[in-house]
Write a protein that holds these residues in place. Structure first.
Motif, short mmCIF file in Angstrom:
data_model
loop_
_atom_site.label_atom_id
_atom_site.label_comp_id
_atom_site.label_asym_id
_atom_site.label_seq_id
_atom_site.Cartn_x
_atom_site.Cartn_y
_atom_site.Cartn_z
N THR A 16 -0.78 -3.12 4.32
CA THR A 16 -1.69 -1.92 4.18
C THR A 16 -2.08 -1.33 5.68
OG1 THR A 16 -3.75 -0.76 3.30
CG2 THR A 16 -3.60 -3.30 3.98
N GLY A 24 -1.65 9.64 -2.82
CA GLY A 24 -2.58 9.27 -3.47
C GLY A 24 -3.63 8.51 -2.76
N PRO A 25 -4.91 8.34 -3.35
CA PRO A 25 -6.27 7.52 -2.76
C PRO A 25 -5.86 6.00 -2.75
CG PRO A 25 -6.75 8.45 -4.74
CD PRO A 25 -5.42 8.86 -4.66
N THR A 26 -6.63 5.50 -1.89
CA THR A 26 -6.73 4.02 -2.10
C THR A 26 -8.02 3.36 -2.64
OG1 THR A 26 -5.78 4.12 0.04
CG2 THR A 26 -6.81 1.85 -0.55
N SER A 41 -8.99 3.26 4.52
CA SER A 41 -9.77 3.78 3.55
C SER A 41 -11.11 2.98 3.60
CB SER A 41 -9.45 3.62 2.03
OG SER A 41 -9.27 2.20 1.69
N ALA A 100 -2.17 1.77 -5.21
CA ALA A 100 -2.87 2.94 -4.66
C ALA A 100 -4.29 2.64 -4.93
CB ALA A 100 -2.18 4.32 -5.00
N ASP A 101 -4.71 3.57 -6.11
CA ASP A 101 -6.07 3.20 -6.71
C ASP A 101 -6.12 2.49 -7.87
OD1 ASP A 101 -4.58 4.99 -8.22
OD2 ASP A 101 -6.29 6.42 -8.29
N GLU A 115 -4.74 11.49 1.93
CA GLU A 115 -4.87 10.81 0.61
C GLU A 115 -5.32 11.40 -0.46
OE1 GLU A 115 -6.74 7.03 1.03
OE2 GLU A 115 -5.15 6.25 2.39
N THR A 116 -6.54 12.03 -0.18
CA THR A 116 -7.27 12.95 -1.18
C THR A 116 -7.08 14.55 -1.12
OG1 THR A 116 -9.30 13.35 0.32
CG2 THR A 116 -9.13 11.11 -1.16
N THR A 136 -0.37 4.34 -0.64
CA THR A 136 -1.30 5.54 -0.71
C THR A 136 -1.13 6.60 0.41
OG1 THR A 136 -2.74 4.43 1.08
CG2 THR A 136 -3.53 4.12 -1.45
N ASP A 170 0.99 -1.39 0.13
CA ASP A 170 -0.05 0.04 -0.18
C ASP A 170 0.87 1.19 0.07
OD1 ASP A 170 -1.81 2.12 0.39
OD2 ASP A 170 -2.79 0.98 2.17
#
Lengths: 596, 297
Positions: free
Chosen positions: B181, B156-158, B185, B126-127, B228-229, B88, B86
């Motif tokens: 991880t 970054g996001p998951t 999320s 990540a995503d 993340e976002t 993220t 992970d």
């Protein structure tokens, strides 16, 4: 603790500053601190599930801000005006005591200084919502500051503010204050800034509040100081000083009496608690004397002399002036000898025939007439006369006394001061008929053989004794009796010159009056003499002494309220500071992470 | 290898990575496989049927019993080890950051897999997934792995489910899937774990936690930034809200753990503040499957 008593503009400025401070603290408190988290979704879920039902958490800071602002502004209002919300606006008249005791000094501060500070505070406070006047409570109350809304007027009014050496007439001052409030038409209150309260029975329409100043204090005072000519020693005078201790402790002082710069008396005196002691000195000879008595080097066990005003007193011995005498007689060696021995007499002799021909203006040139077996004509206007065996006329004899002898005498009368008539033999004497107001000087049984009559502007002494048929003329008492009778009839020429009382007027017609400091005294100040000392009106000197007013220094009813200074800042200031510290503490705790 | 220092490697030299037989690959290796064929480990006797290699007839048993039986042996295979790392933004949180611990763990799994001749592959996610890197087969592949790990930045996001779908779409052979991880999320974990199980992988989830995620202590007016976002949320954090947050996170983690177990996986919890040696012992411990090199343990 007292309040600051700020002006309205100052209150508004402080309120604005504190309001902005509270707002700034609120905004700082509401300024969010950034915090990175792994995922805000969990926080949003938690916030949604923990939201209170009735009061949202986001509203709490806003409500806290409003409450903080409200509390802060209330304190500002309280800080600025203690009457805030209490309905005490209107006219405030401050009665400021300005008498001798207000000069008492304790802890390095005079009571009047403390009182002026109080007056300033109350004037600032009173003008915040109304009008203020200040009445100076001296020996005669007067208005120190007329009704005003401007506190700065007080500074101009206080210029030259002095204390009277006599006691204040607080009652009259309060009545004056009450009249000011009544005429103003507004509700108001009277603040008495003094070291003592007035009689509770004094009714005033306005509310009266005492603002006490001063603390209990000790003093050693000159309670009396007189000087008089010695009746037994022509040209000499006698000094008498009375001291009083208004202390509960042993005290000692150095007593000095000066004639001008010449010391007459200098001695150390001891005073027991609350006791009085008198000292007399005689044998001083002078044409005239300006006397000052002083207490110096005063030591009170465990205390100190708080009032300096009562440590000095004044007296004068007036200058000797020859007494002009018109002696009318057919010839009387005893009487002539008695007149001749007196050093301060200037005698003109004449016979009864010439006397009747003299005009009234001619007679008025003499201080006193001495008529031996000569009647005082009816309607004669001379002010002073001493009659011996008057056969008729004014104070004429009503007849012969039966078996005359001296059975009683009025020794207390000035005409017979120091005279003793014990054992005087009298073979013949006239008796007088009495009129209202006559005083019988010598009585033979029920007959008045010597009387004194005093009418407005006129004094007459009449002796019915036949100087040729009594052994009085051979006695030592005779010259003294003649002299005392002349003195009394000549209207207080040799009366004891008692010091004048403070508060009395000083009469001076078309003459400049010099005050104790040698400077001319304003004519308006002559109506009421407020300061002790020796005043000079031409060649005449008059002593005004405050010794008669010597008394214990008032200390009020509550010693706790009589503080000379506040040990702590005003209550409202303390609370405001505490509030500010609390807000700062809260802000620091909330933002402690940011401060690191 | 910079990611793994000598001390950690010394600890890892004593570790083994066990793989269930069903998850083994098709090359000769050290893991038990369900296949019966040539091998060294005797498995069983079975009756001879036509077509069997006569070389496997147990003649001694025929002499004793008069029946033709075949001796069968277990076949030992290697395994594919897929380490899903992970990367993220949430992995950047914690002290030390979770990504550092995750990188060491990923390297550790690859290192141990290399030592037991498995094919280990570290796949950052990540995503989505990038290109699959080559598997580590020997020491010559470690520099590439180190470069891969050093290049992995937490940002970054998951989207774990999308990442798993991408993994499946690339035809990844069956094997051991290790997901490293923080599970921070809210969605995608159940679907991802279920899909991994359905693909026949053996699943092992190493959840890396930190105090900030589980028991934060900050209060007051806060502007929360999503690592993340980048989303920003303004909150007045109070103690009741903190309690509620902990409950939410705990509930989420419990759900993810149950999803992992439903997929036949194993859930391992570690914390960033734990010593690395203890972390390694925990993630390499647990049930051990029969292996050809059993005696080495």
């Amino acid at each position: 603790m007292t309040f600051a008593g700020l002006a309205l503009s100052t209150i508004a400025a402080i309120a604005a500053a504190i309001g902005l401070t509270v707002l700034a603290l609120y905004l700082l408190r509401r300024t969010p601190r950034p915090q990175v988290v792994s995922n805000v979704t969990f926080w949003m879920r938690a916030a949604q599930s923990s939201r209170p039902r009735f009061l949202r958490a986001t509203k709490i800071p806003w409500i806290a801000f409003l409450l903080s602002l409200l509390v802060a502004l209330l304190f500002v209002g309280e800080l600025g005006d203690p009457r805030f919300g209490r309905g005490m606006r209107g006219t405030t008249v401050i009665v400021l005591a300005a008498d001798r005791s207000m000069g008492a000094e304790t802890g390095g501060e005079r009571r009047i200084d403390r009182a002026v500070r109080e007056v300033r505070r109350w004037v600032d406070r009173g003008t915040a919502g109304g009008r203020v006047a200040v009445v100076r409570a001296g020996m005669r109350p007067d208005t120190l500051l007329a009704l005003t809304e401007d506190p700065s007027d007080l500074d101009r009014a206080l210029v030259g503010l002095g204390l009277d050496d006599g006691p204040a007439d607080l009652r009259a001052a309060i009545r004056l204050a009450d009249r000011i409030i009544t005429t103003s038409g507004d509700p108001g209150q009277i603040l008495v800034v003094a070291d003592r309260d007035v009689d509770e029975a004094l009714e005033t329409r306005a509310t009266r509040v005492l603002v006490p100043v001063g603390m209990p204090a000790d003093t050693i005072a000159i309670g009396d100081f007189t000087a008089r000519r010695d009746p037994l020693a022509a040209g000499e005078y006698v000094v008498q000083v009375q001291l009083r201790s208004f202390s509960s402790r042993e005290a000692s002082a150095r007593l000095q009496v000066y004639d001008g710069e010449v010391p007459l008396l200098d001695r150390r005196v001891l005073l027991r608690p609350g006791a009085g002691v008198s000292y007399a000195a005689q044998g001083f000879s002078a044409e005239r004397a300006d006397l000052t008595a002083r207490l110096t080097s005063i030591e009170i066990a465990g205390s100190e002399d708080a009032l300096a005003l009562d440590d000095v007193a004044y007296a004068v011995v007036p200058a000797l002036r020859p007494l002009t005498v018109l002696y009318v007689s057919r010839g009387n060696p005893y009487l002539e000898a008695a007149l001749a021995v007196h050093p301060s007499l200037r005698v003109d002799a004449t016979d009864p025939g010439s006397f009747s021909a003299r005009s009234a203006e001619d007679l008025a040139a003499y201080d006193v007439l001495v008529l031996d077996r000569t009647p005082l004509p009816e309607g004669a206007q001379h002010a002073a006369a001493v009659l011996f065996s008057p056969p008729s006329g004014q104070l004429g004899a009503a007849g012969d006394a039966d078996s005359p002898r001296v059975t009683a005498m009025l020794g207390s009368h000035p005409a017979l001061r120091g005279v003793r008539l014990d054992g005087v033999r009298v073979r013949r004497a006239l008796r007088f008929s009495l009129e209202p107001g006559d005083q019988v000087l010598v009585r033979s049984g029920g007959d008045a053989i010597a009387i004194a009559r005093e009418t407005p502007g006129r004094r007459t002494v009449a002796y019915g004794l036949d100087l040729g048929a009594t052994d009085l003329v051979e006695r030592e008492a005779f010259p003294l009796m003649v002299h005392q009778s002349l003195s009394w009839a000549a209207s207080v020429r040799d009366e004891i010159p008692l010091p004048r009382r403070l508060g009395e007027p000083l009469h001076a017609t078309d003459q400049t009056v010099l005050g104790p400091d040698g400077e001319p005294v304003d004519a308006t100040a002559l109506a009421v003499i407020r300061h002790q000392g020796i005043y000079r009106v031409g060649e005449r000197a008059e002593a005004f002494s405050a010794a008669i007013h010597a008394r214990e220094i008032p200390s009020g009813a509550s010693a706790a309220r009589f503080r000379t200074s506040d040990p702590l800042p005003p209550l409202a200031v303390l609370v405001a500071v505490a509030l500010l510290l609390l807000m700062l503490l809260e802000w620091t705790l909330v933002h402690r992470g940011r401060l690191q | 290898m910079a990611v793994l220092d000598r001390t950690i490697r010394r600890v890892l030299d004593r570790m083994r990575l066990s793989v269930r037989p069903r998850a083994t690959a098709n090359r000769q290796g050290s893991h038990r496989s369900p296949l019966k064929a040539q091998g060294v480990e005797f498995a069983e006797h079975r009756p001879y049927v036509a077509g069997d290699d006569v070389r496997h007839i147990d003649w001694k048993a025929f002499a004793r019993h008069g029946q033709l039986v075949i001796r069968s042996f277990e076949e030992e295979r290697d395994a594919f080890v897929h380490v899903l790392l992970d990367v993220t933004g949430s992995m950047s949180r914690g002290t030390p950051p979770k990504i550092e611990v995750a990188q060491k763990l990923a390297a550790s799994f690859a290192y141990v897999g290399m030592r037991q001749f498995d094919r280990a592959r570290v796949v950052p996610f990540a995503d989505d997934l990038d290109e699959l890197p080559l598997a580590v087969r020997g020491a010559q592949d470690l520099p590439a792995l180190e470069k891969l790990l050093e290049a992995a930045e937490a940002a970054g996001p998951t989207n774990f489910a999308a990442s798993v779908r991408a993994l499946a779409a690339r035809g990844t052979p069956r094997g051991l899937v290790i997901v490293i991880t923080d599970v921070m999320s809210p969605e995608g974990w159940d679907e991802g774990f279920r899909q991994l199980g359905a693909m026949g992988h053996e699943l092992r989830v190493v959840r890396i936690g930190c105090a900030e995620d589980l028991a934060p202590s900050f209060t007051g007016e806060l502007e929360l930034h999503d690592a993340e976002t980048g989303e920003r949320v303004r909150l007045r954090v109070t103690k009741p809200l903190l309690e509620r947050y902990r409950a939410e996170v705990k509930k989420h983690l419990e759900a993810a753990r149950e999803a992992c177990q439903r997929a036949g996986g194993r859930w391992i919890e570690v914390d960033v503040e734990m010593p690395m040696e203890r972390v390694i012992k925990r993630v390499f411990g647990g049930p051990v499957h029969k292996t050809a090199a059993r005696g080495e343990r």
